[in-house]
Design a protein around this motif. Sequence first.
Motif, PDB file in Angstrom:
ATOM      1  N   ARG A 459     -18.073 -15.094 -11.758  1.00 22.32           N
ATOM      2  CA  ARG A 459     -17.589 -16.335 -11.154  1.00 22.32           C
ATOM      3  C   ARG A 459     -16.471 -16.053 -10.159  1.00 22.32           C
ATOM      4  N   GLN A 460     -15.637 -15.045 -10.436  1.00 17.61           N
ATOM      5  CA  GLN A 460     -14.589 -14.661  -9.490  1.00 17.61           C
ATOM      6  C   GLN A 460     -15.186 -14.254  -8.146  1.00 17.61           C
ATOM      7  N   HIS A 461     -16.361 -13.670  -8.193  1.00 17.06           N
ATOM      8  CA  HIS A 461     -17.026 -13.216  -6.961  1.00 17.06           C
ATOM      9  C   HIS A 461     -18.026 -14.254  -6.447  1.00 17.06           C
ATOM     10  N   GLU A 462     -17.898 -15.480  -6.985  1.00 17.45           N
ATOM     11  CA  GLU A 462     -18.712 -16.608  -6.537  1.00 17.45           C
ATOM     12  C   GLU A 462     -20.206 -16.296  -6.601  1.00 17.45           C
ATOM     13  N   THR A 463     -20.602 -15.729  -7.726  1.00 16.28           N
ATOM     14  CA  THR A 463     -22.003 -15.451  -7.952  1.00 16.28           C
ATOM     15  C   THR A 463     -22.299 -15.653  -9.432  1.00 16.28           C
ATOM     16  N   ALA A 464     -23.545 -15.495  -9.788  1.00 20.50           N
ATOM     17  CA  ALA A 464     -23.959 -15.665 -11.179  1.00 20.50           C
ATOM     18  C   ALA A 464     -24.797 -14.465 -11.588  1.00 20.50           C
ATOM     19  N   ILE A 465     -24.628 -14.045 -12.832  1.00 15.62           N
ATOM     20  CA  ILE A 465     -25.378 -12.912 -13.367  1.00 15.62           C
ATOM     21  C   ILE A 465     -26.475 -13.448 -14.272  1.00 15.62           C
ATOM     22  N   ASP A 466     -27.623 -12.847 -14.149  1.00 15.86           N
ATOM     23  CA  ASP A 466     -28.765 -13.251 -14.970  1.00 15.86           C
ATOM     24  C   ASP A 466     -28.395 -13.188 -16.458  1.00 15.86           C
ATOM     25  N   SER A 467     -28.779 -14.209 -17.206  1.00 13.02           N
ATOM     26  CA  SER A 467     -28.390 -14.303 -18.617  1.00 13.02           C
ATOM     27  C   SER A 467     -28.910 -13.122 -19.431  1.00 13.02           C
ATOM     28  N   SER A 468     -30.087 -12.624 -19.086  1.00 13.55           N
ATOM     29  CA  SER A 468     -30.623 -11.487 -19.829  1.00 13.55           C
ATOM     30  C   SER A 468     -29.775 -10.235 -19.587  1.00 13.55           C
ATOM     31  N   TYR A 469     -29.244 -10.098 -18.351  1.00 12.37           N
ATOM     32  CA  TYR A 469     -28.380  -8.954 -18.061  1.00 12.37           C
ATOM     33  C   TYR A 469     -27.050  -9.095 -18.809  1.00 12.37           C
ATOM     34  N   VAL A 470     -26.554 -10.328 -18.901  1.00 14.57           N
ATOM     35  CA  VAL A 470     -25.327 -10.567 -19.663  1.00 14.57           C
ATOM     36  C   VAL A 470     -25.528 -10.142 -21.112  1.00 14.57           C
ATOM     37  N   ASP A 471     -26.648 -10.541 -21.694  1.00 14.67           N
ATOM     38  CA  ASP A 471     -26.929 -10.166 -23.084  1.00 14.67           C
ATOM     39  C   ASP A 471     -27.001  -8.649 -23.237  1.00 14.67           C
ATOM     40  N   TRP A 472     -27.591  -7.995 -22.238  1.00 12.95           N
ATOM     41  CA  TRP A 472     -27.699  -6.538 -22.292  1.00 12.95           C
ATOM     42  C   TRP A 472     -26.324  -5.888 -22.206  1.00 12.95           C
ATOM     43  N   CYS A 473     -25.454  -6.411 -21.325  1.00 13.04           N
ATOM     44  CA  CYS A 473     -24.087  -5.896 -21.208  1.00 13.04           C
ATOM     45  C   CYS A 473     -23.343  -6.018 -22.531  1.00 13.04           C
ATOM     46  N   VAL A 474     -23.479  -7.154 -23.175  1.00 16.41           N
ATOM     47  CA  VAL A 474     -22.809  -7.396 -24.451  1.00 16.41           C
ATOM     48  C   VAL A 474     -23.258  -6.379 -25.482  1.00 16.41           C
ATOM     49  N   GLN A 475     -24.546  -6.096 -25.489  1.00 15.91           N
ATOM     50  CA  GLN A 475     -25.084  -5.152 -26.460  1.00 15.91           C
ATOM     51  C   GLN A 475     -24.620  -3.724 -26.178  1.00 15.91           C
ATOM     52  N   VAL A 476     -24.631  -3.331 -24.913  1.00 12.94           N
ATOM     53  CA  VAL A 476     -24.281  -1.957 -24.546  1.00 12.94           C
ATOM     54  C   VAL A 476     -22.785  -1.691 -24.706  1.00 12.94           C
ATOM     55  N   ALA A 477     -21.938  -2.647 -24.287  1.00 14.35           N
ATOM     56  CA  ALA A 477     -20.489  -2.424 -24.254  1.00 14.35           C
ATOM     57  C   ALA A 477     -19.842  -2.436 -25.626  1.00 14.35           C
ATOM     58  N   GLU A 478     -20.483  -3.060 -26.609  1.00 13.83           N
ATOM     59  CA  GLU A 478     -19.961  -3.111 -27.980  1.00 13.83           C
ATOM     60  C   GLU A 478     -18.542  -3.678 -28.042  1.00 13.83           C
ATOM     61  N   GLY A 479     -18.284  -4.696 -27.218  1.00 13.63           N
ATOM     62  CA  GLY A 479     -17.015  -5.411 -27.298  1.00 13.63           C
ATOM     63  C   GLY A 479     -15.862  -4.762 -26.585  1.00 13.63           C
ATOM     64  N   ASN A 480     -16.092  -3.686 -25.810  1.00 13.07           N
ATOM     65  CA  ASN A 480     -15.003  -3.042 -25.065  1.00 13.07           C
ATOM     66  C   ASN A 480     -14.838  -3.741 -23.718  1.00 13.07           C
ATOM     67  N   PRO A 481     -13.702  -4.420 -23.473  1.00 14.43           N
ATOM     68  CA  PRO A 481     -13.530  -5.205 -22.245  1.00 14.43           C
ATOM     69  C   PRO A 481     -13.644  -4.367 -20.967  1.00 14.43           C
ATOM     70  N   PHE A 482     -13.102  -3.160 -20.983  1.00 12.01           N
ATOM     71  CA  PHE A 482     -13.168  -2.337 -19.768  1.00 12.01           C
ATOM     72  C   PHE A 482     -14.607  -1.936 -19.456  1.00 12.01           C
ATOM     73  N   PHE A 483     -15.368  -1.603 -20.479  1.00 10.24           N
ATOM     74  CA  PHE A 483     -16.771  -1.263 -20.282  1.00 10.24           C
ATOM     75  C   PHE A 483     -17.539  -2.493 -19.779  1.00 10.24           C
ATOM     76  N   LEU A 484     -17.243  -3.656 -20.337  1.00 11.67           N
ATOM     77  CA  LEU A 484     -17.893  -4.898 -19.879  1.00 11.67           C
ATOM     78  C   LEU A 484     -17.580  -5.153 -18.409  1.00 11.67           C
ATOM     79  N   GLU A 485     -16.321  -4.954 -18.037  1.00 15.28           N
ATOM     80  CA  GLU A 485     -15.916  -5.175 -16.654  1.00 15.28           C
ATOM     81  C   GLU A 485     -16.650  -4.220 -15.714  1.00 15.28           C
ATOM     82  N   GLU A 486     -16.737  -2.956 -16.103  1.00 19.06           N
ATOM     83  CA  GLU A 486     -17.407  -1.983 -15.248  1.00 19.06           C
ATOM     84  C   GLU A 486     -18.901  -2.259 -15.137  1.00 19.06           C
ATOM     85  N   LEU A 487     -19.531  -2.696 -16.230  1.00 21.68           N
ATOM     86  CA  LEU A 487     -20.950  -3.040 -16.173  1.00 21.68           C
ATOM     87  C   LEU A 487     -21.191  -4.233 -15.258  1.00 21.68           C
TER      88      LEU A 487
END
Length: 796
Positions: A459-487
């Motif tokens: 949202r900061q970059h005025e765009t939207a990420i596909d919900s399936s990709y969001v779910d994948w990020c959540v699964q891969v990052a395992e709750g690490n905020p920095f990893f989530l940000e980089e993904l």
Amino acid sequence: MPKQSPDLIRLHILGDARIDTPTSQIDPTSELIFAAGLFLLLERHRPVARRSLDALLWPSVASSKASHRLRQTLFKLRRLGIPVAALGKSRLHVDPSSIWIDCDQVLCEQNPTDAPGPNGLVLLPGYEPRFSPSYLEWLDDKKRELSGLLTQMTLETMALQRMQGHWAAVEKSAVRILAIAPFNEEATLALAEAHAMRGSKLEGQRILDAYLLEVGDSSTDLRVPATIMRRRIGGRFPQTAQMIPGDTPLVGRSLAMLALSKSLINVTSGEGKCCLVFGEAGIGKSRLMSEFLMFSSLQGVTTQRVQCRSSDPRRPLSVFVDLVPLLQNLRGAIGCSPETLKYLERLTRHRVGDNSINSSEGDSQFIYAGIEKALFDLIEAVSDEKPMVLLFEDVHWIDDVSQKILSHLIEWCDGRPVIIALTSRSRPIWLTAREDQTEIALPPLDAEASSQLVVGIARQHETAIDSSYVDWCVQVAEGNPFFLEELAKQWLESGSVHAAPPSLTSVLEQRISRLDLDSLQLLQTCVLLENNATFDRIEKILGYEPHRLLNATNTLASAGMLTSRRGESENNTVFILLPRHELLGIACLQRLAEQARAFLHRRVAIVLEDEVIDSASSAILWNCAKHWQQAGDSSRALSLARSCGLHLIEMGLPTAASEAFDKAYVYCTTSVDRLSILTDQAKAYEQSSAWTAIDKVASAARSILNRIEPSRGHHDELELRALRAHWKTGHTEDTLAKVLECLRCEDATPDHRVKAGGIVLMLQDVLGLQERMPAVYCQIEQLSANAGVSVAAKLE
């Protein structure tokens, strides 16, 4: 709101005006029917007299006619589904258990966020009946009563939201309060504060300016809080219209932020506290503490932060060498005593090339205690002006000497308006547990918070990420905020979906690979400079034209790889450029070949060395020595490393100095260099009472001295130092015999013989040979007279 039973009569007065019954809906278009129903439902807890209701609804109609109209109105209400019951002949009643009112629901649940819409706390918007002044008066009284309850409840909720760092919720609550109480001071200040905390400084100031304009000059008491808040916003935050790219939303940290915010309540009343936040790398410690410091600043608390680095364990007192210049530029520091300023100068200044050692022999503990006391005096002087938060980040890197002083500082702050905040990857074993200590172990974000973070970055970059990709990020990052940000940023930059990286390192490498050469080199330079990465130094190191440096800076900032902090340089406020995270810095340096890294270290060392010569800053001195070592220039590394050791002796840290000299020895390339370092090391060992080590060092130094100056005698300072060590290790009688030889040797200098005589007097006193002491003293007095110096001065 939760679903209600279909048999209930539902009265909507928040942001709406209607009555829903099981069979129909009544709205203000049915003027008298709605008015009567509204009155009966809001007054449901007491019976209503018929005559009172007559007078309210038809004030100018005769009593008999009004009674007839009331019977007709009640008949219609019952047909529409409101079961109005008669209590005798004169009173009316509606069963409260059959009524649901949205306002009561909000008050009952203590949650004004359940009220729909931005005007959700406005009661009966647009409903202004004109058929009866008496009815309108009753309605206004009822609105005031309910509005007061809603306002108080929302203010309490908003206060909790502020302490939890829920600034979007604070803004929503403040807007709702102002919709029903336009000049509510607390809501106005909270709204401006929420805008400032979310990066909109100008909007926060605009809100306060509008409030001050409305209040006018006559209401002085009302103007003071708003004026103070405006000044705090204007002086503490970068002027941006929105959140800076890279400042990720703070999510999932409500409990941690609440615990930290509560400590501010104590510190403003003069009760110091220690707050520790610990967790794995990338878990969000710095992001949480940045939010806390910003919030503290808006509460009128002075804040300062110092970050420990991986190189700090080799730099004794590194934390306080960096902190003191920051504190000395704050209000209150000018009140320090001259003695305090002298010790602080000793801590933060050392001129390269000055090989003299200012401390007297045997007084290292006194000097160290003086420096520690001076540090505490400085902190006390600054905190006397305003309460203070001192943040020490990444204390898992802290050096041993700083750790000891910090432990004492935490105890010292008890009963003083100072919060000592620490961050670390694990709980420091040296930190003593205290009852009043706040310790927060940051856990990984849960799935909901992780999703909010990824979506918020998009949202900061005025765009939207596909919900399936969001779910994948959540699964891969395992709750690490920095990893989530980089993904999330990986997706924003590349547009790739489900390109599963094997690790966070690979994500960072992929993002770094997309940087242009100028931007990459700028980032690498900032990593090596650490806390010294100012624009002025970067320009000198890289030699970029201004437009290239501007483009590279903008590229890194837009990519969220670069952040900045305010620092102090020669009494000027400067921006210090820092990599977004330590892991990012490590990844970008790995792209430098060994030779290229050495060259960049050399460029950094050249720039810092010029400043060391001009400013004598001890902080830059240590960093410069490190860079010359990394650059492989043994000669310059040796010179600065020796200066670092001498500076440690000046600070009363001879043990640390001896270790520094030991490390400097590897850079010696000539016998003269080795002799100089060994001589200094012997001095440090003597001051730290490491007598056994002196014998080894003195022996090595004597061997070198005999080789380079074979004709030189052995009666010198090195001999006396070795004799003292021989005495202190238990060889008293043997030492007395040898030191008497020095006293009687006519080839030795008078100065050497007098000093030897002083040792003779001490040994004779220890051995109980006091009867021999007068003769020795006369001999010393005669030697001193020949040299033209008093005995007392020579013995001293």
